[in-house]
Design a protein around this motif. Structure first.
Motif, PDB file in Angstrom:
ATOM      1  N   LYS A   1      96.943  -0.838 -87.164  1.00  0.00           N
ATOM      2  CA  LYS A   1      97.701  -0.204 -86.098  1.00  0.00           C
ATOM      3  C   LYS A   1      99.139  -0.700 -86.093  1.00  0.00           C
ATOM      4  N   GLU A   2      99.959  -0.059 -85.228  1.00  0.00           N
ATOM      5  CA  GLU A   2     101.383  -0.318 -85.268  1.00  0.00           C
ATOM      6  C   GLU A   2     101.759  -1.606 -84.558  1.00  0.00           C
ATOM      7  N   GLY A   3     102.894  -2.158 -84.978  1.00  0.00           N
ATOM      8  CA  GLY A   3     103.520  -3.266 -84.288  1.00  0.00           C
ATOM      9  C   GLY A   3     105.007  -3.178 -84.518  1.00  0.00           C
ATOM     10  N   ASN A   4     105.627  -2.113 -83.979  1.00  0.00           N
ATOM     11  CA  ASN A   4     107.043  -1.834 -84.221  1.00  0.00           C
ATOM     12  C   ASN A   4     107.891  -2.244 -83.023  1.00  0.00           C
ATOM     13  N   GLY A   5     109.201  -2.308 -83.264  1.00  0.00           N
ATOM     14  CA  GLY A   5     110.121  -2.646 -82.186  1.00  0.00           C
ATOM     15  C   GLY A   5     110.499  -1.446 -81.356  1.00  0.00           C
ATOM     16  N   ILE A   6     111.151  -0.450 -81.981  1.00  0.00           N
ATOM     17  CA  ILE A   6     111.659   0.711 -81.262  1.00  0.00           C
ATOM     18  C   ILE A   6     111.678   1.884 -82.225  1.00  0.00           C
ATOM     19  N   ALA A   7     111.496   3.107 -81.717  1.00  0.00           N
ATOM     20  CA  ALA A   7     111.361   4.259 -82.611  1.00  0.00           C
ATOM     21  C   ALA A   7     111.875   5.520 -81.950  1.00  0.00           C
ATOM     22  N   ALA A   8     112.123   6.530 -82.806  1.00  0.00           N
ATOM     23  CA  ALA A   8     112.512   7.861 -82.336  1.00  0.00           C
ATOM     24  C   ALA A   8     111.908   8.896 -83.270  1.00  0.00           C
ATOM     25  N   ASN A   9     111.476  10.025 -82.697  1.00  0.00           N
ATOM     26  CA  ASN A   9     110.878  11.106 -83.478  1.00  0.00           C
ATOM     27  C   ASN A   9     111.341  12.436 -82.913  1.00  0.00           C
ATOM     28  N   MET A  10     111.841  13.302 -83.792  1.00  0.00           N
ATOM     29  CA  MET A  10     112.275  14.651 -83.421  1.00  0.00           C
ATOM     30  C   MET A  10     113.290  14.612 -82.269  1.00  0.00           C
ATOM     31  N   CYS A  11     114.387  13.916 -82.517  1.00  0.00           N
ATOM     32  CA  CYS A  11     115.464  13.846 -81.535  1.00  0.00           C
ATOM     33  C   CYS A  11     116.763  14.326 -82.170  1.00  0.00           C
ATOM     34  N   GLU A  12     117.643  14.861 -81.347  1.00  0.00           N
ATOM     35  CA  GLU A  12     118.932  15.350 -81.828  1.00  0.00           C
ATOM     36  C   GLU A  12     120.059  14.793 -80.973  1.00  0.00           C
ATOM     37  N   ASN A  13     121.215  14.559 -81.636  1.00  0.00           N
ATOM     38  CA  ASN A  13     122.428  14.102 -80.950  1.00  0.00           C
ATOM     39  C   ASN A  13     122.146  12.878 -80.084  1.00  0.00           C
ATOM     40  N   SER A  14     121.407  11.946 -80.640  1.00  0.00           N
ATOM     41  CA  SER A  14     120.969  10.773 -79.889  1.00  0.00           C
ATOM     42  C   SER A  14     121.182   9.517 -80.729  1.00  0.00           C
ATOM     43  N   GLY A  15     120.781   8.353 -80.198  1.00  0.00           N
ATOM     44  CA  GLY A  15     120.990   7.143 -80.977  1.00  0.00           C
ATOM     45  C   GLY A  15     120.327   5.915 -80.385  1.00  0.00           C
ATOM     46  N   ILE A  16     120.211   4.890 -81.236  1.00  0.00           N
ATOM     47  CA  ILE A  16     119.696   3.578 -80.857  1.00  0.00           C
ATOM     48  C   ILE A  16     120.715   2.540 -81.315  1.00  0.00           C
ATOM     49  N   PHE A  17     121.179   1.716 -80.389  1.00  0.00           N
ATOM     50  CA  PHE A  17     122.213   0.735 -80.688  1.00  0.00           C
ATOM     51  C   PHE A  17     121.841  -0.616 -80.071  1.00  0.00           C
ATOM     52  N   GLY A  18     122.202  -1.681 -80.779  1.00  0.00           N
ATOM     53  CA  GLY A  18     122.050  -3.014 -80.202  1.00  0.00           C
ATOM     54  C   GLY A  18     120.617  -3.483 -80.088  1.00  0.00           C
ATOM     55  N   VAL A  19     119.889  -3.486 -81.228  1.00  0.00           N
ATOM     56  CA  VAL A  19     118.493  -3.941 -81.238  1.00  0.00           C
ATOM     57  C   VAL A  19     118.462  -5.403 -81.692  1.00  0.00           C
ATOM     58  N   HIS A  20     117.840  -6.255 -80.888  1.00  0.00           N
ATOM     59  CA  HIS A  20     117.793  -7.686 -81.192  1.00  0.00           C
ATOM     60  C   HIS A  20     116.337  -8.136 -81.186  1.00  0.00           C
ATOM     61  N   ILE A  21     115.793  -8.378 -82.386  1.00  0.00           N
ATOM     62  CA  ILE A  21     114.400  -8.808 -82.527  1.00  0.00           C
ATOM     63  C   ILE A  21     114.371  -9.978 -83.505  1.00  0.00           C
ATOM     64  N   PRO A  22     114.459 -11.211 -83.039  1.00  0.00           N
ATOM     65  CA  PRO A  22     114.456 -12.353 -83.963  1.00  0.00           C
ATOM     66  C   PRO A  22     113.177 -12.459 -84.781  1.00  0.00           C
ATOM     67  N   ASN A  23     112.029 -12.091 -84.176  1.00  0.00           N
ATOM     68  CA  ASN A  23     110.747 -12.186 -84.877  1.00  0.00           C
ATOM     69  C   ASN A  23     109.855 -11.045 -84.403  1.00  0.00           C
ATOM     70  N   LEU A  24     109.765  -9.971 -85.219  1.00  0.00           N
ATOM     71  CA  LEU A  24     108.939  -8.836 -84.824  1.00  0.00           C
ATOM     72  C   LEU A  24     107.459  -9.196 -84.862  1.00  0.00           C
ATOM     73  N   GLY A  25     107.068 -10.102 -85.752  1.00  0.00           N
ATOM     74  CA  GLY A  25     105.656 -10.417 -85.914  1.00  0.00           C
ATOM     75  C   GLY A  25     105.037  -9.412 -86.861  1.00  0.00           C
ATOM     76  N   ARG A  26     105.224  -9.626 -88.164  1.00  0.00           N
ATOM     77  CA  ARG A  26     104.859  -8.640 -89.170  1.00  0.00           C
ATOM     78  C   ARG A  26     103.366  -8.328 -89.125  1.00  0.00           C
ATOM     79  N   VAL A  27     103.015  -7.106 -88.740  1.00  0.00           N
ATOM     80  CA  VAL A  27     101.620  -6.673 -88.672  1.00  0.00           C
ATOM     81  C   VAL A  27     101.220  -6.151 -90.045  1.00  0.00           C
ATOM     82  N   VAL A  28     100.252  -6.800 -90.662  1.00  0.00           N
ATOM     83  CA  VAL A  28      99.816  -6.438 -92.004  1.00  0.00           C
ATOM     84  C   VAL A  28      98.844  -5.267 -91.922  1.00  0.00           C
ATOM     85  N   GLY A  29      99.006  -4.288 -92.822  1.00  0.00           N
ATOM     86  CA  GLY A  29      98.086  -3.160 -92.866  1.00  0.00           C
ATOM     87  C   GLY A  29      98.478  -2.008 -91.978  1.00  0.00           C
ATOM     88  N   GLY A  30      99.511  -2.154 -91.186  1.00  0.00           N
ATOM     89  CA  GLY A  30      99.993  -1.077 -90.330  1.00  0.00           C
ATOM     90  C   GLY A  30     101.494  -0.968 -90.441  1.00  0.00           C
TER      91      GLY A  30
END
Length: 650
Positions: free
Chosen positions: A384-413
């Motif tokens: 399963k997922e272990g992501n920080g931040i995401a976007a799907n099917m968006c227009e004229n938009s954005g993601i700025f200023g993401v700070h994740i020192p340790n996401l915690g790498r999820v193996v297999g997802g």
């Protein structure tokens, strides 16, 4: 009456005896009619000072002008008489009446209705404080909310208090609802729906709400801005009114969201909430089961021009939800933002996108987000997922200023700091991600993309100890640069959908996914430092043998070995070559070459180590060989040895 005493004086300060004194009503020439002397008897007006210049008189409470005249000296003094003993009873009675009026919480003409308010800016209109507060600012405490308590004790009471406070200001055309800062957080067990022109806010991290079991049936259970199939306001309000919450689900299967890929921007009639905001709150998801999950801290669904900022969250699968991509729950949003928010701890059991997810939305932005603890690996075994931040099917938009020192790498997802799929005119920048599979990843599910409306990444992208800094799995991405700190690769080309991408770097290391040979990824994209070039080698230039071993040679394309002599050729691949896309050799076998056992071997090889062990064999990256089989005695046969190796960075 108050007795006044003073001395008449000239300009030099000398005493003026027998000076004539007049007492006028303030600002007039009207003499005061009732005066008394120091002896309590009536005093004429005008009157005179005594031989020592002493002036004494008593007048009713009020303000006056005293004129003193002698010779050429003529001056006036402003006077006030105020006998406190005469008015004390009146003052005490008036104060008691005022106190009672100010303490009146019901009559709109008393209490705060007696206090004026003006914000002091030019053009501001004065009004009573009651008028301002009643329409604009209420506290959830005003409606009965109580902080603290064990699970379930105050939860239903608080849920209703919060919703009633929001409805109150909404009914007045909008206003503010305060969650005050308290030593203990407010518990609730049902989602509040923030409505048009309502500000739902706190005073910072001290203003806390604990959401008990924010599960799917409760529309993910956090604060909802808007309404949708899964988080349906009508269902929730009906449960509030009937007192059947929190047990009644708020999912409404008959509600029709816009289809995925159809935007609220183009269908304003589907807007559920406008011009609302949520800010300065600490939101906690608390589950009764150790495997509980699924909560969204703030859920934007079919919202227009709504905003959230200064939010702190614990235990959420997504702290911010801004749309969704799984039919039939496909709400859309337009002109919404979330900024300056913190995930103190993600959902310990399952975090889709711990910071937030944006989907099926336009002109929306997520700015300045911080994840302070890693995603756990609870779901690692089933991918399963272990992501920080995401976007799907968006227009004229954005993601700025993401700070994740340790996401915690999820193996297999999926384990990406920022994950972007099927977006157009979308920007990603100012990203710093550590310990992830990919710091930034793009992907393709449905949209073929648009070369004129690319996803733009960078230039401020940092990947620390990741498998790759940037992973591309979609078309038409423009990457302006990134920084690799301890990551295995700068760039990952994930699948054969990657075409039309432009990557500036320079890119030093690349890894490749499936669907194509490595060189095909490079052929179909523009990657700085990886320009395709063809090098033609003249045999005589790379011959290791002495020319006496040759039967013939020229300065063009050919050399011919003497019978029974083996020839060796060596060409060092230049250090600025990052990969070998293709290599080939043209050979001609002479008559009866087969009988001689003639063969040709071509290899790409490298030293196994830079040390003094001269006997250590070279590492062979690729080998091509051919043996003559021609037995004819007429002429010769031409062959081409050709190979497209997979080697890169060698």
């Amino acid at each position: 009456m108050e007795l006044k005493n003073f001395f008449a004086q000239d300009e030099a300060g000398n005493i003026l005896s027998a000076a004539t004194c007049y007492l006028y009503e303030r600002g007039t020439e009207s003499l005061v009619e009732v005066l008394q002397g120091a002896n309590g008897l009536a005093l004429d007006n005008p009157f005179v000072s005594d031989q020592q210049g002493l002036v004494q008189f008593a007048a009713p409470n009020g303000i006056y002008d005293l004129r003193v005249v002698k010779g050429t000296r003529d001056y006036r003094l402003r006077m006030q008489c105020n006998d406190v003993t005469e008015i004390s009873d009146e003052v005490e009675s008036a104060v008691r009446t005022l106190e009672m009026s100010m303490a009146n919480p019901i009559d709109p003409n008393k209490g705060t209705g007696m206090i004026g308010f003006n914000n002091g800016t030019p053009g501001a209109v004065g009004r009573t404080l009651h008028n301002k507060l009643a329409g604009e600012h209420v506290s959830i405490v005003d409606f009965g909310a109580i902080p603290g308590g064990a699970v379930g004790v105050n939860s239903s009471r608080n849920a209703l208090a919060i919703m009633r406070a929001i409805q109150h200001v909404y009914a007045k055309g909008g206003g503010s609802v305060l969650v005050p800062a308290t030593a203990e957080k407010f518990r609730t067990n049902y989602p509040p729906f923030v409505m048009d022109r309502v500000e739902f806010y706190g005073e910072g991290p001290g203003s806390g709400i604990i959401f008990e079991d924010p599960v799917f049936s409760k529309g993910r259970g956090g604060i909802v801005i808007g309404s949708s199939l899964e988080a349906n306001r009508s269902k929730a309000l009906a449960a509030y009114d009937a007192g059947t919450f929190p047990g009644v689900p708020i999912v409404n299967p008959s509600y029709a969201n816009l289809p995925f890929g159809t935007f609220l921007r183009d269908n304003p009639s589907k807007v559920e909430t406008r011009d609302a905001c949520v800010h300065d709150l600490y939101l906690v998801a608390e589950f009764s089961s150790p495997t509980g999950w699924g909560g969204y801290g703030i859920n934007f669904v079919n919202a227009w021009n709504c905003h959230a900022w200064n939010i702190w969250g614990e235990g959420w699968t997504q702290l911010i939800g801004m749309g969704s991509d799984v039919a039939p729950e496909t709400p859309s949003n337009h002109m919404c933002t979330a900024r300056d928010y913190h995930v103190i701890r993600p959902d310990p059991y399952r975090a889709y996108y711990a910071l937030g997810f944006m989907a099926n939305s336009t002109n929306c932005f997520m700015v300045n987000q911080y994840q302070h603890a890693p995603c756990t690996e609870t779901w690692e075994s089933i991918g399963k997922e272990g992501n920080g931040i995401a976007a799907n099917m968006c227009e004229n938009s954005g993601i700025f200023g993401v700070h994740i020192p340790n996401l915690g790498r999820v193996v297999g997802g999926s384990s990406a700091g920022v994950y972007i799929a099927d977006c157009k005119d979308f920007d990603v920048d100012r990203v710093s991600v550590g310990n992830a599979q990919r710091a930034v990843q793009t992907f393709f599910f449905r949209s073929a993309g648009d070369p004129d409306r690319p996803v733009r990444v960078g230039p401020s992208i940092v990947g620390k100890n990741c498998e790759s800094v940037l992973s591309l799995g979609s078309k038409y991405v423009h990457a302006a640069g990134f920084q690799n700190i301890g990551s295995s690769a700068d760039l990952n080309l994930y699948n054969s959908n990657v075409t039309g991408c432009v990557v500036k770097g320079p890119v030093k290391t690349i890894t490749y996914g499936s669907g194509w040979a490595d060189y095909q990824f490079l052929d179909n994209n523009s990657i700085q430092g990886w320009e395709r070039k063809t090098v033609v080698l003249r045999p005589i230039d790379i011959l290791m043998n002495d020319k006496s071993d040759l039967a013939s040679w020229d300065l063009n394309k050919s050399v011919m070995a003497k019978l029974g002599v083996s020839l060796k050729f060596l060409w060092k691949i230049p250090s600025h070559f990052n990969a070998v896309r293709h290599f080939r050799m043209h050979i001609t076998y002479a008559n009866n070459a087969s009988a001689q056992g003639t063969n040709v071997i071509m290899q790409i090889r490298r030293m196994s180590g830079f040390n003094g062990n001269v006997g250590e064999a070279a590492i062979i990256e690729q080998t091509l060989s051919d043996t003559a089989t021609n037995t004819t005695t007429l002429g010769s046969v031409r062959k081409v040895l050709s190979q497209a190796p997979h080697s890169a960075g060698q």
